[in-house]
Design an enzyme around this catalytic site. Sequence first.
Site, short mmCIF file in Angstrom:
data_model
loop_
_atom_site.label_atom_id
_atom_site.label_comp_id
_atom_site.label_asym_id
_atom_site.label_seq_id
_atom_site.Cartn_x
_atom_site.Cartn_y
_atom_site.Cartn_z
N ARG A 9 2.80 4.84 6.39
CA ARG A 9 3.08 4.16 7.66
C ARG A 9 3.78 2.59 7.41
NH1 ARG A 9 -2.45 5.20 10.16
NH2 ARG A 9 -3.00 4.57 8.11
N HIS A 61 -1.96 -4.02 4.71
CA HIS A 61 -2.09 -3.57 6.35
C HIS A 61 -3.44 -3.62 6.94
CE1 HIS A 61 -2.85 0.81 5.83
NE2 HIS A 61 -2.40 0.42 4.41
N ASP A 102 0.44 3.64 1.64
CA ASP A 102 0.43 4.24 3.01
C ASP A 102 1.72 4.52 3.58
OD1 ASP A 102 0.08 4.40 6.17
OD2 ASP A 102 -1.90 3.97 5.64
N CYS A 136 1.10 -1.20 -0.09
CA CYS A 136 0.00 -0.15 0.09
C CYS A 136 0.86 1.38 0.20
CB CYS A 136 -0.88 0.04 1.21
SG CYS A 136 -1.97 1.42 1.13
N CYS A 140 -6.11 -0.42 6.74
CA CYS A 140 -6.11 0.15 5.32
C CYS A 140 -7.22 1.28 4.98
CB CYS A 140 -5.90 -0.79 4.42
SG CYS A 140 -5.32 0.02 2.88
CO CO Z 1 -3.56 1.25 2.92
#
Ligand code: CO
Length: 212
Positions: A46, A98, A44, A42, A101
């Site tokens: 993090r 993750h 993302d 992803c 999400c």
């Molecule tokens: Co995500």
Amino acid sequence: MSSIDSLIENNRAWSQSMTSGRPDYFRQLAKQQSPKFLWIGCADSRVPANEVVGLMPGELFVHRNVANLVYPSDLNCISVVQFAVEVLKVEHIIVCGHYGCGGVKAAMSGAHHGLIDNWLAKIKELYLRNHERLDAIADSEVKADALCELNVADQVEALSRTATVQDAWYRGQSLEIHGWIYGLKDGLVNDLGVRVNRIDQVPPQLRFERKG
Ligand code: CO
């Protein structure tokens, strides 16, 4: 100093730390890359791919997008897969989703988010296919996390249904696809045990066997 300038400062310090004791580090790395792994994760912020699995530059080929999706029509993702498999000859492709999400939650919400609703369409369809089981989960966070896991398995399956991956198997190339999920709250990867490494794991109707 503005925050953007501090990034260049950080870079200078990082470059220096990487070359201390091994002045040739970047020159050697610049000559070639030979990663054994392709990471599809992803976007993302993090979930930093290399850091999560403790790999150095040159050791992990990476593709990231919102909700770690694999569409056979996505020129970007499929080109990355082709290069990784045919040129770099990676032995493992890791689809790493993750928990928590935002893309998966957005797909589940039924709300309008604009353009990205099209991107998330396959998660909506996945939810629909599994809604009886998912809707039986009372806690909305647990329910979303269950869909995050299903989404990883779905993308592993999608990869195994691409001609690029199947060609590798027909050539006898060793290539295993893994489904993992990362916990934002503990920094730990959970191996979902979803593994595909042979053409006979793909339904006959979805195979691209080259004749002759
Ligand atoms: Co995500």
